[in-house]
Design a protein around this motif. Structure first.
Motif, PDB file in Angstrom:
ATOM      1  N   TYR A  39       5.504  -6.994  -7.287  1.00 52.23           N
ATOM      2  CA  TYR A  39       6.921  -7.212  -7.001  1.00 52.23           C
ATOM      3  C   TYR A  39       7.783  -5.978  -7.256  1.00 52.23           C
ATOM      4  CZ  TYR A  39       6.132 -12.152  -6.223  1.00 52.23           C
ATOM      5  OH  TYR A  39       5.706 -13.351  -5.707  1.00 52.23           O
ATOM      6  N   ALA A  40       7.461  -5.204  -8.292  1.00 51.75           N
ATOM      7  CA  ALA A  40       8.234  -3.996  -8.582  1.00 51.75           C
ATOM      8  C   ALA A  40       8.103  -2.988  -7.449  1.00 51.75           C
ATOM      9  CB  ALA A  40       7.778  -3.387  -9.904  1.00 51.75           C
ATOM     10  N   GLU A  41       6.896  -2.831  -6.923  1.00 58.45           N
ATOM     11  CA  GLU A  41       6.696  -1.897  -5.812  1.00 58.45           C
ATOM     12  C   GLU A  41       7.377  -2.398  -4.547  1.00 58.45           C
ATOM     13  OE1 GLU A  41       3.204   0.581  -3.493  1.00 58.45           O
ATOM     14  OE2 GLU A  41       2.663  -0.605  -5.253  1.00 58.45           O
ATOM     15  N   ILE A  42       7.315  -3.702  -4.303  1.00 56.92           N
ATOM     16  CA  ILE A  42       7.994  -4.281  -3.138  1.00 56.92           C
ATOM     17  C   ILE A  42       9.494  -4.030  -3.247  1.00 56.92           C
ATOM     18  CG2 ILE A  42       8.585  -6.445  -1.974  1.00 56.92           C
ATOM     19  CD1 ILE A  42       5.732  -7.442  -2.807  1.00 56.92           C
ATOM     20  N   ALA A  43      10.051  -4.233  -4.433  1.00 61.15           N
ATOM     21  CA  ALA A  43      11.485  -4.024  -4.654  1.00 61.15           C
ATOM     22  C   ALA A  43      11.877  -2.567  -4.452  1.00 61.15           C
ATOM     23  CB  ALA A  43      11.870  -4.488  -6.052  1.00 61.15           C
ATOM     24  N   ARG A  44      10.987  -1.639  -4.758  1.00 61.38           N
ATOM     25  CA  ARG A  44      11.291  -0.207  -4.551  1.00 61.38           C
ATOM     26  C   ARG A  44      11.527   0.105  -3.071  1.00 61.38           C
ATOM     27  NH1 ARG A  44       7.934   0.769  -9.146  1.00 61.38           N
ATOM     28  NH2 ARG A  44       6.020   0.778  -7.933  1.00 61.38           N
ATOM     29  N   TYR A  45      10.942  -0.688  -2.207  1.00 58.95           N
ATOM     30  CA  TYR A  45      11.178  -0.516  -0.768  1.00 58.95           C
ATOM     31  C   TYR A  45      12.479  -1.189  -0.329  1.00 58.95           C
ATOM     32  CZ  TYR A  45       6.555   1.462   0.052  1.00 58.95           C
ATOM     33  OH  TYR A  45       5.444   2.282   0.058  1.00 58.95           O
ATOM     34  N   GLY A  46      13.120  -1.924  -1.232  1.00 55.54           N
ATOM     35  CA  GLY A  46      14.359  -2.604  -0.896  1.00 55.54           C
ATOM     36  C   GLY A  46      14.149  -3.921  -0.175  1.00 55.54           C
ATOM     37  N   VAL A  47      12.929  -4.418  -0.167  1.00 62.72           N
ATOM     38  CA  VAL A  47      12.611  -5.671   0.513  1.00 62.72           C
ATOM     39  C   VAL A  47      12.864  -6.824  -0.451  1.00 62.72           C
ATOM     40  CG1 VAL A  47      10.759  -7.041   1.542  1.00 62.72           C
ATOM     41  CG2 VAL A  47      10.958  -4.610   2.069  1.00 62.72           C
ATOM     42  N   MET A  48      13.803  -7.673  -0.098  1.00 61.58           N
ATOM     43  CA  MET A  48      14.140  -8.818  -0.940  1.00 61.58           C
ATOM     44  C   MET A  48      13.544 -10.119  -0.397  1.00 61.58           C
ATOM     45  SD  MET A  48      15.690  -7.644  -3.449  1.00 61.58           S
ATOM     46  CE  MET A  48      15.461  -5.888  -3.550  1.00 61.58           C
ATOM     47  N   ARG A  49      13.170 -10.118   0.885  1.00 62.20           N
ATOM     48  CA  ARG A  49      12.521 -11.282   1.496  1.00 62.20           C
ATOM     49  C   ARG A  49      11.217 -10.814   2.114  1.00 62.20           C
ATOM     50  NH1 ARG A  49      15.867 -14.518   5.429  1.00 62.20           N
ATOM     51  NH2 ARG A  49      14.191 -15.970   5.001  1.00 62.20           N
ATOM     52  N   THR A  50      10.149 -11.480   1.742  1.00 65.13           N
ATOM     53  CA  THR A  50       8.841 -11.120   2.276  1.00 65.13           C
ATOM     54  C   THR A  50       8.476 -12.083   3.398  1.00 65.13           C
ATOM     55  OG1 THR A  50       7.708 -12.489   0.630  1.00 65.13           O
ATOM     56  CG2 THR A  50       8.067 -10.175   0.073  1.00 65.13           C
ATOM     57  N   PRO A  51       7.546 -11.715   4.229  1.00 62.01           N
ATOM     58  CA  PRO A  51       6.740 -10.500   4.163  1.00 62.01           C
ATOM     59  C   PRO A  51       7.513  -9.292   4.679  1.00 62.01           C
ATOM     60  CG  PRO A  51       6.103 -11.748   6.097  1.00 62.01           C
ATOM     61  CD  PRO A  51       7.123 -12.573   5.360  1.00 62.01           C
ATOM     62  N   GLY A  52       7.009  -8.136   4.305  1.00 59.43           N
ATOM     63  CA  GLY A  52       7.578  -6.891   4.786  1.00 59.43           C
ATOM     64  C   GLY A  52       6.494  -6.030   5.404  1.00 59.43           C
ATOM     65  N   LEU A  53       6.909  -5.192   6.328  1.00 57.42           N
ATOM     66  CA  LEU A  53       5.969  -4.282   6.987  1.00 57.42           C
ATOM     67  C   LEU A  53       6.525  -2.874   6.869  1.00 57.42           C
ATOM     68  CD1 LEU A  53       3.370  -4.092   8.799  1.00 57.42           C
ATOM     69  CD2 LEU A  53       4.925  -4.097  10.744  1.00 57.42           C
ATOM     70  N   VAL A  54       5.724  -1.993   6.290  1.00 63.70           N
ATOM     71  CA  VAL A  54       6.108  -0.600   6.099  1.00 63.70           C
ATOM     72  C   VAL A  54       5.165   0.255   6.933  1.00 63.70           C
ATOM     73  CG1 VAL A  54       6.332   1.270   4.416  1.00 63.70           C
ATOM     74  CG2 VAL A  54       6.955  -1.067   3.774  1.00 63.70           C
ATOM     75  N   VAL A  55       5.733   1.112   7.766  1.00 65.64           N
ATOM     76  CA  VAL A  55       4.938   2.016   8.589  1.00 65.64           C
ATOM     77  C   VAL A  55       5.334   3.440   8.230  1.00 65.64           C
ATOM     78  CG1 VAL A  55       4.336   2.723  10.928  1.00 65.64           C
ATOM     79  CG2 VAL A  55       4.829   0.320  10.454  1.00 65.64           C
ATOM     80  N   ASP A  56       4.367   4.205   7.743  1.00 60.39           N
ATOM     81  CA  ASP A  56       4.608   5.583   7.320  1.00 60.39           C
ATOM     82  C   ASP A  56       5.836   5.678   6.420  1.00 60.39           C
ATOM     83  OD1 ASP A  56       2.358   6.448   8.720  1.00 60.39           O
ATOM     84  OD2 ASP A  56       3.495   6.779  10.559  1.00 60.39           O
TER      85      ASP A  56
END
Length: 78
Positions: A39-56
C-alpha cells in the motif's frame, strides 16, 4: 516497456493484469509486468483507487479496468 499492476490482489487487479497481457499479445509487444501490492508503494504513485496501471513509471489507469481494446490503444501509443 515496464508495466506495474497496482492493487491488493483483488479480482479487478487480476482482470487488469490478464487484459493487459491480452492487449500486449494483440499488439505483438513484450513487456516486463510486475504486481505491486504494498500500500505504501501504491500510495507513492498517487493511486487512491485500485487497480492501477503504471507504464514506464507513468500512471495511466486508476480505479477501473479498461477493455482489452482500450488497453491496446493506450499501450500502442507508448
Amino acid at each position: 516497456m515496464i508495466i506495474k499492476i497496482l492493487g491488493p490482489g483483488c479480482r479487478n487487479c487480476h482482470t487488469l493484469e490478464e487484459r493487459t497481457r491480452q492487449a500486449l499479445s494483440r499488439l505483438g509487444r513484450d513487456a516486463e509486468i510486475s504486481v505491486v501490492t504494498d500500500y505504501a508503494e501504491i500510495a507513492r504513485y498517487g493511486v487512491m483507487r485500485t487497480p492501477g496501471l503504471v507504464v514506464d513509471e507513468d500512471v495511466v489507469v486508476a480505479g477501473k479496468v479498461p477493455t482489452v481494446g482500450d488497453l491496446a490503444e493506450l499501450l500502442s501509443a507508448r
